[in-house]
Design a protein around this motif. Structure first.
Motif, PDB file in Angstrom:
ATOM      1  N   MET A 290     -50.020  54.027  30.713  1.00 51.68           N
ATOM      2  CA  MET A 290     -50.797  54.451  32.031  1.00 51.68           C
ATOM      3  C   MET A 290     -51.320  53.285  32.820  1.00 51.68           C
ATOM      4  SD  MET A 290     -54.684  56.588  32.020  1.00 51.68           S
ATOM      5  CE  MET A 290     -55.203  56.884  33.643  1.00 51.68           C
ATOM      6  N   LYS A 291     -51.039  53.394  34.238  1.00 52.75           N
ATOM      7  CA  LYS A 291     -51.242  52.476  35.250  1.00 52.75           C
ATOM      8  C   LYS A 291     -52.503  52.364  35.352  1.00 52.75           C
ATOM      9  CE  LYS A 291     -49.857  52.808  39.747  1.00 52.75           C
ATOM     10  NZ  LYS A 291     -48.933  52.922  40.713  1.00 52.75           N
ATOM     11  N   GLU A 292     -53.008  50.758  35.456  1.00 50.32           N
ATOM     12  CA  GLU A 292     -54.383  50.623  35.700  1.00 50.32           C
ATOM     13  C   GLU A 292     -54.399  50.363  37.093  1.00 50.32           C
ATOM     14  OE1 GLU A 292     -56.367  47.831  32.764  1.00 50.32           O
ATOM     15  OE2 GLU A 292     -54.446  47.991  31.407  1.00 50.32           O
ATOM     16  N   SER A 293     -55.799  49.728  37.451  1.00 48.88           N
ATOM     17  CA  SER A 293     -56.194  49.201  38.843  1.00 48.88           C
ATOM     18  C   SER A 293     -56.837  48.010  38.683  1.00 48.88           C
ATOM     19  CB  SER A 293     -56.858  50.722  39.612  1.00 48.88           C
ATOM     20  OG  SER A 293     -58.002  50.778  39.033  1.00 48.88           O
ATOM     21  N   ILE A 294     -56.903  47.416  40.127  1.00 51.00           N
ATOM     22  CA  ILE A 294     -57.776  46.435  40.229  1.00 51.00           C
ATOM     23  C   ILE A 294     -58.609  46.601  41.215  1.00 51.00           C
ATOM     24  CG2 ILE A 294     -57.499  43.774  40.829  1.00 51.00           C
ATOM     25  CD1 ILE A 294     -54.708  43.684  39.961  1.00 51.00           C
ATOM     26  N   GLU A 295     -59.905  46.516  40.960  1.00 53.39           N
ATOM     27  CA  GLU A 295     -61.052  46.743  41.977  1.00 53.39           C
ATOM     28  C   GLU A 295     -60.907  46.110  43.183  1.00 53.39           C
ATOM     29  OE1 GLU A 295     -65.779  46.478  42.307  1.00 53.39           O
ATOM     30  OE2 GLU A 295     -64.971  45.815  40.404  1.00 53.39           O
ATOM     31  N   GLY A 296     -61.000  46.807  44.199  1.00 50.71           N
ATOM     32  CA  GLY A 296     -60.886  46.174  45.729  1.00 50.71           C
ATOM     33  C   GLY A 296     -59.536  45.920  46.224  1.00 50.71           C
ATOM     34  N   ILE A 297     -58.439  46.180  45.357  1.00 49.68           N
ATOM     35  CA  ILE A 297     -57.161  45.908  45.725  1.00 49.68           C
ATOM     36  C   ILE A 297     -56.204  47.374  45.589  1.00 49.68           C
ATOM     37  CG2 ILE A 297     -54.912  44.496  45.309  1.00 49.68           C
ATOM     38  CD1 ILE A 297     -57.197  42.916  46.356  1.00 49.68           C
ATOM     39  N   GLU A 298     -55.089  47.603  46.359  1.00 49.68           N
ATOM     40  CA  GLU A 298     -54.473  48.720  45.962  1.00 49.68           C
ATOM     41  C   GLU A 298     -52.981  48.088  46.382  1.00 49.68           C
ATOM     42  OE1 GLU A 298     -55.487  52.321  47.693  1.00 49.68           O
ATOM     43  OE2 GLU A 298     -54.787  51.510  50.022  1.00 49.68           O
ATOM     44  N   ARG A 299     -51.949  49.155  45.429  1.00 47.45           N
ATOM     45  CA  ARG A 299     -50.636  48.873  45.806  1.00 47.45           C
ATOM     46  C   ARG A 299     -50.298  49.759  46.958  1.00 47.45           C
ATOM     47  NH1 ARG A 299     -45.640  49.323  41.299  1.00 47.45           N
ATOM     48  NH2 ARG A 299     -44.159  49.868  42.780  1.00 47.45           N
ATOM     49  N   PHE A 300     -49.296  49.391  48.020  1.00 53.06           N
ATOM     50  CA  PHE A 300     -48.939  50.385  48.951  1.00 53.06           C
ATOM     51  C   PHE A 300     -47.494  49.657  49.316  1.00 53.06           C
ATOM     52  CE2 PHE A 300     -49.848  46.816  51.629  1.00 53.06           C
ATOM     53  CZ  PHE A 300     -49.652  47.055  52.842  1.00 53.06           C
ATOM     54  N   VAL A 301     -47.054  50.753  50.208  1.00 53.09           N
ATOM     55  CA  VAL A 301     -45.581  50.573  50.809  1.00 53.09           C
ATOM     56  C   VAL A 301     -46.016  49.547  52.168  1.00 53.09           C
ATOM     57  CG1 VAL A 301     -43.575  51.169  51.776  1.00 53.09           C
ATOM     58  CG2 VAL A 301     -44.525  52.379  49.740  1.00 53.09           C
ATOM     59  N   SER A 302     -45.418  48.532  52.231  1.00 50.09           N
ATOM     60  CA  SER A 302     -45.727  47.717  53.512  1.00 50.09           C
ATOM     61  C   SER A 302     -44.572  47.730  54.442  1.00 50.09           C
ATOM     62  CB  SER A 302     -45.957  45.984  53.076  1.00 50.09           C
ATOM     63  OG  SER A 302     -46.109  45.349  54.242  1.00 50.09           O
TER      64      SER A 302
ATOM     65  N   GLY B  75     -41.312  47.542  56.530  1.00 47.68           N
ATOM     66  CA  GLY B  75     -40.546  46.536  56.756  1.00 47.68           C
ATOM     67  C   GLY B  75     -40.579  45.469  55.671  1.00 47.68           C
ATOM     68  N   LYS B  76     -41.342  45.591  54.633  1.00 45.97           N
ATOM     69  CA  LYS B  76     -41.281  44.733  53.455  1.00 45.97           C
ATOM     70  C   LYS B  76     -41.366  45.092  52.232  1.00 45.97           C
ATOM     71  CE  LYS B  76     -44.665  41.587  56.122  1.00 45.97           C
ATOM     72  NZ  LYS B  76     -43.393  40.731  56.481  1.00 45.97           N
ATOM     73  N   GLY B  77     -41.605  46.643  51.947  1.00 50.04           N
ATOM     74  CA  GLY B  77     -41.322  47.190  50.807  1.00 50.04           C
ATOM     75  C   GLY B  77     -42.719  47.237  50.031  1.00 50.04           C
ATOM     76  N   ARG B  78     -42.696  46.996  48.838  1.00 51.42           N
ATOM     77  CA  ARG B  78     -43.874  46.950  48.123  1.00 51.42           C
ATOM     78  C   ARG B  78     -44.889  45.857  48.556  1.00 51.42           C
ATOM     79  NH1 ARG B  78     -40.636  47.308  42.421  1.00 51.42           N
ATOM     80  NH2 ARG B  78     -40.628  45.340  42.997  1.00 51.42           N
ATOM     81  N   GLY B  79     -46.325  46.158  48.667  1.00 45.78           N
ATOM     82  CA  GLY B  79     -47.037  44.917  48.776  1.00 45.78           C
ATOM     83  C   GLY B  79     -48.690  45.546  48.157  1.00 45.78           C
ATOM     84  N   LEU B  80     -49.412  44.402  48.544  1.00 42.09           N
ATOM     85  CA  LEU B  80     -51.008  44.609  48.271  1.00 42.09           C
ATOM     86  C   LEU B  80     -52.019  44.684  49.429  1.00 42.09           C
ATOM     87  CD1 LEU B  80     -51.498  42.305  45.051  1.00 42.09           C
ATOM     88  CD2 LEU B  80     -50.675  44.822  45.316  1.00 42.09           C
TER      89      LEU B  80
END
Length: 438
Positions: free
Chosen positions: A1-13, A15-20
């Motif tokens: 199960m995917k966890e999370s990091i408080e105050g941060i999220e993964r997203f699609v940036s 022109g750059k692909g994955r990012g935070l």
């Protein structure tokens, strides 16, 4: 199960692909997140001064009872490292001085072992699994493919007794992933301690105007803000040395990471003129002369790097290296100002050779010139600047120039409190060092 990091999220940036990106505000010096490595190795040359397991720098480390090569803080660290060290322990004994896998090989061997033993998501994969790391396998040129194939042969040679290997295609992908996403773990003077893979930190995209810096507490990567950040802002670090002009930076990014940067600095090239400053003289050098000298400078840097590796391998006298530095500085100095980045590069190398030779006064002379320009050319809170203050501060103190030494160490400390956090062991040691010399 995917966890999370408080105050941060993964997203699609775009022109750059994955990012935070951040989803809450962060102030300068604030920790965004810390990440344990998925796997890591201590650089062989650091054995003796750092624990193989936790990278703690201390005296009186205890040797592995079998190979006598790996050193640890205590029994707890030795037990903690055994699952990985046992991959190498027997081979180190069997091969002796001929045991020489690259750090990429060592990392890949550990990834294979860990993937077999651990089926659940690790604490270093809260946002990205190790298998999801970008490989750029289709972009790898023939030279890099040959290097990867050489590493695969080395992997089979040194690890075949302890590992079952996946297919050659899978191994080529894995080596490409490690080469694209591996981190160099450095100390406060930017000396290399080891290499590691941090999947979550690898999600951070590059910018030549970074808003975070990645530093290390032992083998744990810490991501801290070097600019105030507001919700929705993407997290950017720098993958490369930011000293160099736009063309050089992007050549390095294309070669190592297969992309061209489109950040504000790369679009405006606002610092390029300063970085490539030309000497004022009666007849100013023309574009052709400047281009010719830039080609010479780039070639000299490559030649010096090769010569340095040869000198380290065969323990040759550093005199030849010093001569290379001085000759190149004389030649480049006919066209370039001392603040030109190519001049700074060779001055920095000259400083290192002087330190090796024990010529502290000459090391200080080069270091002071370098630091003056570094303070202008690097972004705020740069560890390149802090490490120069540390080096010079310790040299001053060694030559009993107490006031200059304490002043330089305090300037290093001001940067490091942001980059490392005020409670880092490096800062605790640095405060003691300053207090001792007051």
């Amino acid at each position: 199960m995917k966890e999370s990091i408080e105050g941060i999220e993964r997203f699609v940036s775009p022109g750059k692909g994955r990012g935070l990106r951040v989803i809450k505000p962060f102030k300068v010096g604030e920790l965004l997140f810390a990440s344990l490595p998925y796997t890591y190795v201590l650089t062989a040359s650091e054995r003796g001064s750092n624990c193989e397991f936790c990278f703690t720098r201390k005296e009186g480390l205890a040797k592995c009872g079998k190979c006598k090569k790996a050193l640890y803080c205590n029994v707890k660290c030795q037990k903690g490292d055994w699952a990985m060290h046992k991959l190498e322990c027997g081979a180190m004994i069997a091969y002796g001085e001929k045991w020489c896998p690259s750090e990429s090989v060592r990392l890949v061997a550990r990834i294979i072992a860990k993937q077999k033993a651990q089926k659940e998501r690790s604490t270093s994969e809260k946002l990205l699994l190790i298998g999801e790391l970008e490989s750029h396998i289709d972009d790898v040129d023939n030279e890099k493919r040959e290097m990867n194939e050489g590493d695969i042969a080395s992997l089979h040679q040194f690890y075949s007794k302890n590992l079952d290997f996946p297919s050659k295609t899978a191994l080529l992908t894995l080596f490409s992933q490690v080469n694209c996403n591996g981190f160099t773990v450095e100390d406060e003077e930017l000396s290399k301690m080891g290499s590691a893979v941090y999947p979550d930190v690898a999600l951070v995209n590059h910018s030549c105007c970074p808003n975070v810096i990645v530093t290390y507490k032992g083998n744990v990567a810490e991501v801290r803000a070097v600019q105030d950040m507001t919700p929705g802002e993407e997290v950017f670090t720098s993958y490369i040395d930011l000293l160099y002009p736009t063309a050089d930076r992007n050549e390095r990014l294309r070669d190592a990471y297969y992309f061209t940067c489109d950040c504000k600095e790369c679009k405006t090239k606002s610092k390029d003129k300063l970085k490539l400053k030309v000497r004022k003289r009666n007849k100013s050098p023309g574009p052709e002369e400047i281009s010719s000298m830039m080609r010479y400078a780039r070639n000299t840097i490559k030649e010096f790097r090769s010569a340095k590796q040869i000198a380290e391998k065969y323990l040759k006298t550093p005199g030849e290296l010093m001569e290379m530095c001085q000759l190149s500085l004389d030649k480049m100095g006919e066209v370039f100002e001392d603040s030109n980045v190519y001049m700074l590069h060779m001055m920095y190398q000259a400083m290192g050779v002087c330190l090796y030779m024990g010529d502290w006064d000459e090391a200080i002379r080069y270091g002071e010139k370098v630091l003056k320009s570094y303070s202008i050319l690097y972004p705020p809170y740069s560890m390149n600047v802090a490490s120069m203050y540390l080096k010079l501060g310790r040299l001053y103190l060694g030559l009993e120039r107490k006031l200059s030494g304490i002043d330089a160490l305090k300037k290093a400390m001001a940067i490091m409190e942001v980059a490392h956090g005020k409670d880092h062991q490096y800062l605790i040691e640095l405060r003691k060092e300053i207090e001792m010399h007051k």
